[in-house]
Design an enzyme around this catalytic site. Structure first.
Site, PDB file in Angstrom:
ATOM      1  N   ILE A   1       0.825  -1.222   0.000  1.00 19.02           N
ATOM      2  CA  ILE A   1       0.000   0.000   0.000  1.00 19.02           C
ATOM      3  C   ILE A   1       0.852   1.263   0.000  1.00 19.02           C
ATOM      4  O   ILE A   1       0.346   2.367  -0.156  1.00 19.02           O
ATOM      5  CB  ILE A   1      -0.988   0.026   1.198  1.00 19.02           C
ATOM      6  CG1 ILE A   1      -0.269  -0.234   2.527  1.00 19.02           C
ATOM      7  CG2 ILE A   1      -2.132  -0.921   0.980  1.00 19.02           C
ATOM      8  CD1 ILE A   1      -1.166  -0.083   3.745  1.00 19.02           C
TER       9      ILE A   1
ATOM     10  N   GLU B   1       8.726  -1.561   2.310  1.00 17.09           N
ATOM     11  CA  GLU B   1       7.334  -1.398   1.891  1.00 17.09           C
ATOM     12  C   GLU B   1       6.363  -1.473   3.076  1.00 17.09           C
ATOM     13  O   GLU B   1       6.653  -2.116   4.077  1.00 17.09           O
ATOM     14  CB  GLU B   1       6.913  -2.525   0.927  1.00 17.09           C
ATOM     15  CG  GLU B   1       7.429  -2.382  -0.468  1.00 17.09           C
ATOM     16  CD  GLU B   1       8.618  -3.294  -0.708  1.00 17.09           C
ATOM     17  OE1 GLU B   1       9.174  -3.244  -1.788  1.00 17.09           O
ATOM     18  OE2 GLU B   1       8.989  -4.044   0.232  1.00 17.09           O
ATOM     19  N   VAL B   2       5.226  -0.812   2.828  1.00 19.05           N
ATOM     20  CA  VAL B   2       4.102  -0.965   3.770  1.00 19.05           C
ATOM     21  C   VAL B   2       3.059  -1.788   3.022  1.00 19.05           C
ATOM     22  O   VAL B   2       2.669  -1.437   1.904  1.00 19.05           O
ATOM     23  CB  VAL B   2       3.517   0.394   4.199  1.00 19.05           C
ATOM     24  CG1 VAL B   2       2.375   0.202   5.182  1.00 19.05           C
ATOM     25  CG2 VAL B   2       4.589   1.294   4.784  1.00 19.05           C
TER      26      VAL B   2
ATOM     27  N   LYS C   1       4.400  -3.156   8.176  1.00 16.55           N
ATOM     28  CA  LYS C   1       5.568  -2.373   7.772  1.00 16.55           C
ATOM     29  C   LYS C   1       6.745  -3.324   7.768  1.00 16.55           C
ATOM     30  O   LYS C   1       6.981  -4.025   8.775  1.00 16.55           O
ATOM     31  CB  LYS C   1       5.831  -1.255   8.772  1.00 16.55           C
ATOM     32  CG  LYS C   1       4.875  -0.098   8.647  1.00 16.55           C
ATOM     33  CD  LYS C   1       5.337   1.041   9.524  1.00 16.55           C
ATOM     34  CE  LYS C   1       4.453   2.264   9.360  1.00 16.55           C
ATOM     35  NZ  LYS C   1       4.907   3.393  10.137  1.00 16.55           N
TER      36      LYS C   1
ATOM     37  N   ASP D   1       6.300  15.376  15.471  1.00 15.56           N
ATOM     38  CA  ASP D   1       6.067  15.398  14.022  1.00 15.56           C
ATOM     39  C   ASP D   1       4.581  15.249  13.733  1.00 15.56           C
ATOM     40  O   ASP D   1       4.171  14.462  12.876  1.00 15.56           O
ATOM     41  CB  ASP D   1       6.873  14.268  13.366  1.00 15.56           C
ATOM     42  CG  ASP D   1       7.008  14.492  11.851  1.00 15.56           C
ATOM     43  OD1 ASP D   1       6.671  15.602  11.367  1.00 15.56           O
ATOM     44  OD2 ASP D   1       7.438  13.553  11.161  1.00 15.56           O
TER      45      ASP D   1
END
Ligand code: ACK
Length: 883
Positions: free
Chosen positions: A575, A582-583, A601, A694
Site C-alpha cells: 500500500i 514497503e508498507v 511495515k 512530528d
C-alpha cells in the site's frame, strides 16, 4: 460419709472381763486372756447377734494390747503373739489372724505403758440380716480394749435443687449405687431426672442432670421462690426472674410471660425478652423514574418502624382510567421485579406498563405484627406516575456514505418537557454492540457509519419523569463509498477547471463557502457511548517509558510488543513505501481471535543493526499506547525475516492524502469530529508524557469510519523519515512548517510545541489537505512566523476554529491551550453546532481550495516574493507584539 456403729454384746469362754484404767487413769473395760504357760489353748470370746441394718459391707475396728512372748520369764514354749477373728453368718469363717504392731513387756507393765494396737478389717458382701463375731486365742496374752462394728453410708444431700436420700453403699469394694434425686418444691428436672452415685466409701459421686425452678419461679438459696409483680420467668434455662420488656406488664406474682400493653403486639416467634411492637408507619420519600414502559419506584424506610426489624413492603398498583372513570387494579400482565409483596429492599421495578398511561401506586410498609393489629389503620404513601409516550416514526433525510440524517416528531403527549432524545443504532444483525448518541432536537445526522451498510435506528425521548419507550426499529442504508454527490462534485471540478481563475476572483469577492453543519455530535470516547454486550468501554492512561532507558533495544520491543508468528500473517498487497521498506496489508489470524486486516511495515533486506533498532523503535513506543485515536500495534515479527511491525489497518490511509482526495466532501461537523479525534489522541499522548514532534496530517491515519488516529512514532528517526523535515541552522532535521518557533530555534519540543503542530493540522484539515504556507520556502516561513504572521483562516472555516488555531500558534508557548482544553472546546462546538455558523471574515481568510488553491498559492507567493506585497494582505498577523 456417715458411720453407723452396730450394737454387740460379748460371751466369754475362758476370757475374763476386767475393769481397768487407761494411761490417763480413765476407767476402761477390757476382755483379757493370758494362758501363755499352758499347753493347747483354745479360748473364745463371742459377740451376740449383730444386725446389719441392710449394710452389705461392715467394718470391725479392734483396739488391743498383746504381750511380747520374749519378755515372759521362763521361756516362750507355748506363747503366741496373734489371735484369730472369726465371722459367723450361717457358718464360721476365719476373717483374719490379728497380730500386734507393738507388743508390751514386763517393763511396760511396770511403767504402766499400754502399747495399744488398732486394726480394722472389712467384711462383705454380707448376705444375712445379721452375724456373729468371735475372737479365738491360741495361747497369747491379749487384752481386747474395744471392738467397734460399723458400716459407711452416703448421707442425705440436696444438690442442684434435687434431694438425694441417705443411702447405704453396695457390697463390692468399687461398686457405685445410682440414686435418682427428687426435685425440690416448684422445681422440675431439666432435660433428665437428676442422679448421683453412692460409693462404698460413703461418698456421693458423678452427679447427672439437675432440677431447675419452674417458670414463674427463680432459685434463691437452693429453693424456688416466686417471681414478683412486674417480673417474669418463662424459660427453664433462664437464670432468674426478669423485668418485663418495654410495652409489656406482669400484674401478678409468678408470671411466666408478660402481656403487651394496648396497641402493642407480639408474635409467637418473638423471644420473651423482646419488647412488644406495633406496625410501622408508611414509607417515606417515594420517587419514581420512568424508563420506557417500566417505572422504578424507590422509597425510604418508615420513620416509625414499630420496634421491629422485619419490615417488608407491599405495592398496590392501579391504573388511572381516562375521563375520571376512577381506578382499576393493574392487570396480571404488569410485572414487579423482584416481586409485588413482601419486598425487603426499598425499591421495585414495575415493568410492562402501558405507554403514556397514568398509574397510581400505593406503597405500604408491614412488619411481623401488622396481621395482629387489625385495629391499626393501614398507612400508605401514594405515588402517581405517568409513563412516557414513545416516538412513533423516524424518518431518513440526506444519506451519505458514512452518515444518515434522521428526523422524528415529538410524541403527541409528552410526559412533561422533553429534555433530550436518545438515538440508538447498530449495524444490522450486529445488535450485540450498539451506540447511543443524544440530541436535544428532533433531528440529527448520525456520522461515522460504514458505506453501503444497513443500520437499525431507534429513538426515544427523555422527560424529567425518565425515558419513554424506544420507537420501533427503522432500517436505513448508507450510500456506497463513492456516492453520487462526490462523483458529481469531481465531475463538476473537472468541468470548471478552466474557469479556475474566474472562480478565484469570484472567490475573493464572495463571502465564501457556507459552513454546512449538523446537530449531531460525534465523539468517539465521551459523547458517544459505545456498548458492547451491555458494557461501556473506557480507555486507561499510563506513563510512557522511553525505550532509551533500556540497554537492550530488543528487550524494550518485547516488553511492549507481542511477537507474532509470521505464519499468522499473509501479505496481500503493497500500500505504500516507508523509510525502511514497503508498507503492505493483509489478514492477521491469531489463534483464538477473529481474523483482522492489518498494515504490515517491513524492514528491507540488507539493513544494518542500527536500522533494525531504529525500525523496531517505533513498535516499542506504539506498543505502550492504548487509545481509540492512536494507531494500535498488533505486534512485531523479529524471529524471522523480513522483520515486520504489524498495526491495525486504516482503510482511508493518511489524512492529508485522504482530504485531498475528498476535497469539500465533508460537513464541518465531520471535519471537527476528525479534529476532535486527533486532539483526543494527542491529549492521551501528552497525559502519558510523550511528545510527538512530528504531528502533521500526513502522520494521521483514517479508518473506514472516519476515525483519525495519530501514527508515526519515533525520535530522531521520525524526522529523518519525514520528507518535510529540513535541516535547521543548528543541524537538527525539523518539519519547519509544522513546528513551533522555540522547537526550531532551540529544539524545545514539548506538548506545547505539539499543540502548535496541532494548530497546523487543524489548518490542513479545514483546507482539505492544503500545504501550510504553500510554496513558501522554509526560511520564509520561519521569518514570517517570527514576525508574528500566521496562516490565514481557510475558506469556509468557522471563526471559532480559526480562533483555536491562532491560540495554538501563540508565540509564548505557555499561552497555548492544552490538549484537554482543545478537546473540551471542540466538544462544546460539536454540542452547539450553531457556534460553527459564523465563518472567518475575509481579512483573515484565504480563498484557495481544490483547483483554485494552487492558483491562489501562486498569487500569494508571487505577491509576497516578487511584488513584495506585505504579509498582512495574505497572512494574518497576531494581535500581540511578541516575537
Ligand atoms: O497515504 P497512505 O495510503 O497511508 O500511504 C501511506 C503508506 O502506507 C506509507 O506510509 C500507508 N499506511 C501506513 N500505515 C498504514 C495503516 N496502518 N493502515 C493503512 N495504511 C497505512 C499510508
Amino acid at each position: 460419709m456417715l458411720y453407723k456403729n452396730l450394737k454387740s454384746l460379748f460371751f466369754l469362754l475362758k476370757w475374763e472381763e476386767i475393769g481397768e484404767v487407761d494411761e490417763d487413769y480413765a476407767p476402761i473395760h477390757t476382755y483379757q486372756v493370758c494362758r501363755v504357760m499352758e499347753q493347747n489353748q483354745n479360748n473364745w470370746l463371742y459377740t451376740n447377734w449383730i444386725l446389719t441394718e441392710g449394710a452389705q459391707r461392715v467394718y470391725i475396728e479392734l483396739k488391743f494390747t498383746l504381750r511380747d512372748c520374749n519378755s515372759l520369764p521362763g521361756g516362750v514354749g507355748t506363747c503366741k503373739e496373734t489371735f484369730n477373728m472369726v465371722l459367723k453368718e450361717n457358718r464360721y469363717i476365719k476373717v483374719d489372724t490379728i497380730a500386734a504392731d507393738e507388743s508390751f513387756t514386763e517393763l511396760d507393765l511396770g511403767d504402766r505403758v499400754m502399747k495399744l494396737n488398732t486394726e480394722v478389717r472389712d467384711l462383705g458382701p454380707l448376705t444375712h440380716k445379721g452375724f456373729y463375731l468371735a475372737f479365738q486365742d491360741l495361747g497369747a496374752c491379749i487384752a481386747l480394749v474395744s471392738v467397734r462394728v460399723f458400716y459407711k453410708r452416703c448421707p442425705f444431700l440436696v444438690k442442684s435443687l434435687a434431694e438425694f436420700p441417705d443411702t447405704i453403699p453396695g457390697s463390692e469394694a468399687s461398686q457405685l449405687v445410682e440414686v435418682v434425686g427428687h426435685c425440690v418444691n416448684n422445681s422440675l428436672p431439666l432435660y433428665e431426672p437428676p442422679r448421683m452415685h453412692c460409693s462404698t466409701e460413703g461418698e456421693w459421686l458423678v452427679p447427672i442432670g439437675k432440677c431447675v425452678c419452674k417458670p414463674g419461679y427463680e432459685e434463691i438459696s437452693g429453693a424456688c421462690q416466686v417471681c414478683k409483680v412486674g417480673f417474669y420467668r418463662s424459660l427453664l434455662e433462664s437464670p432468674g426472674c426478669s423485668k418485663c420488656p418495654p410495652h409489656s406488664v406482669a400484674r401478678q406474682t409468678g408470671a411466666t410471660v408478660c402481656t403487651c400493653e394496648d396497641g402493642y403486639y407480639k408474635i409467637e416467634s418473638d423471644p420473651s425478652n423482646m419488647a412488644c411492637t406495633r406496625p410501622p408507619s408508611a414509607p417515606r420519600n417515594a420517587i419514581s423514574n420512568v424508563n420506557e414502559t417500566s417505572v422504578f419506584l424507590e422509597w425510604s424506610i418508615p420513620l416509625e418502624t414499630g420496634g421491629r426489624k422485619d419490615i417488608r413492603y407491599n405495592i398496590l398498583c392501579r391504573q388511572v382510567l381516562p375521563e375520571g372513570r376512577g381506578l382499576d387494579e393493574c392487570g396480571p400482565n404488569v410485572r414487579f421485579l423482584p416481586r409485588r409483596v413482601a419486598l425487603s429492599n426499598t425499591s421495585v421495578m414495575v415493568a410492562d406498563l402501558q405507554s403514556h398511561t397514568n398509574y397510581s401506586f400505593l406503597l405500604e410498609a408491614v412488619n411481623g405484627v401488622s396481621e395482629l393489629a387489625k385495629d391499626h389503620p393501614k398507612q400508605y404513601v401514594s405515588l402517581n406516575v405517568t409513563t412516557n409516550q414513545a416516538v412513533s416514526v423516524v424518518r431518513k433525510g440526506h444519506t451519505g456514505k458514512s452518515s444518515i440524517a434522521l428526523s422524528w416528531a415529538e410524541p403527541d403527549r409528552p410526559n412533561g418537557i422533553i429534555l433530550e432524545y436518545e438515538i440508538k443504532y447498530f449495524e444490522k444483525e450486529q445488535d450485540s454492540s450498539y451506540t447511543i448518541i443524544k440530541s436535544k432536537d428532533t433531528e440529527m445526522v448520525v456520522e461515522g457509519l460504514k458505506p453501503s451498510s444497513v443500520y437499525i435506528f431507534q429513538v426515544r425521548a427523555r422527560t424529567s419523569a425518565g425515558y419513554g419507550a424506544f420507537s420501533r426499529r427503522f432500517e436505513f442504508q448508507t450510500s456506497p463509498y463513492r456516492d453520487e454527490r462526490a462523483q458529481a462534485s469531481i465531475i463538476a471540478v473537472a468541468i470548471t477547471l478552466a474557469l479556475v481563475l474566474l472562480a478565484v476572483v469570484a472567490g475573493f469577492l464572495l463571502s465564501g463557502r457556507r459552513c454546512g453543519y449538523s446537530k449531531a455530535k460525534q465523539d468517539p470516547e465521551e459523547e458517544k457511548m459505545h456498548f458492547h454486550n451491555g458494557h461501556i468501554k473506557f480507555p486507561g492512561v499510563r506513563t510512557y517509558i522511553d525505550p532509551l532507558t533500556y540497554e537492550d533495544p530488543n528487550q524494550a520491543v518485547h516488553e511492549f510488543a507481542q511477537e507474532i508468528d509470521v505464519s499468522s500473517i499473509s501479505i496481500e498487497r503493497i500500500i505504500g513505501a516507508g523509510e525502511f521498506g514497503e508498507v503492505c496489508c493483509g489478514p492477521l489470524r491469531l489463534p483464538g481471535k477473529r481474523e483482522i486486516q492489518v498494515a504490515i511495515k517491513t524492514l528491507k533486506v540488507g539493513y544494518t543493526e542500527q536500522q533494525r533498532r531504529d525500525f523496531l523503535w517505533e513498535a516499542s513506543i506504539m506498543g505502550q499506547f492504548n487509545h481509540p485515536n492512536i494507531i494500535r500495534l498488533e505486534g512485531v515479527v523479529t524471529k524471522s525475516k523480513p522483520v515486520m511491525i504489524i498495526t491495525e489497518y486504516m482503510e482511508n490511509g493518511s489524512l492529508d492524502t485522504f482530504l485531498k482526495k475528498n476535497d469539500g466532501q465533508f460537513t464541518v461537523i465531520q471535519l471537527v469530529g476528525m479534529l476532535r479525534g486527533i486532539a483526543s489522541g494527542m491529549r492521551y499522548l501528552s497525559d502519558m508524557g510523550y511528545v510527538h514532534r512530528d504531528l502533521a496530517a500526513r502522520n494521521i491515519l483514517v479508518n473506514g469510519n472516519l476515525v483519525c488516529k495519530v501514527s508515526d512514532f519515533g525520535l530522531s528517526r521520525v524526522l529523518e523519515d519525514d520528507p518535510e523535515a529540513a535541516y535547521t541552522t543548528r543541524g537538527g532535521k525539523i518539519p519547519i512548517r509544522w513546528t513551533a518557533p522555540e522547537a526550531i530555534a532551540y529544539r524545545k519540543f514539548t506538548s506545547a510545541s505539539d499543540v502548535w503542530s496541532y494548530g497546523i493540522v487543524m489548518w490542513e484539515v479545514m483546507s482539505y489537505g492544503e500545504r501550510p504556507y504553500w510554496e513558501m520556502s522554509n526560511q520564509d516561513v520561519i521569518k514570517a512566523v517570527e514576525e508574528s504572521y500566521r496562516l490565514p483562516g481557510p475558506m469556509d472555516c468557522p471563526e471559532a476554529l480559526y480562533h483555536l488555531m491562532m491560540d495554538c500558534w501563540q508565540h509564548e508557548r505557555t499561552n497555548r491551550p492544552k490538549f484537554d482544553e482543545i478537546v473540551c472546546l471542540l466538544d462544546k462546538l460539536i454540542r452547539n453546532p450553531s457556534s460553527l455558523k459564523k465563518l472567518v471574515n475575509s481579512s483573515h481568510r484565504y480563498e484557495g481550495k481544490s483547483g483554485s488553491a494552487f492558483t491562489l498559492i501562486c498569487i500569494a507567493v508571487l505577491l509576497f516574493r516578487t511584488c513584495k506585497l506585505p504579509f498582512t494582505q495574505i497572512f494574518h498577523q497576531m494581535p500581540t507584539t511578541s516575537t
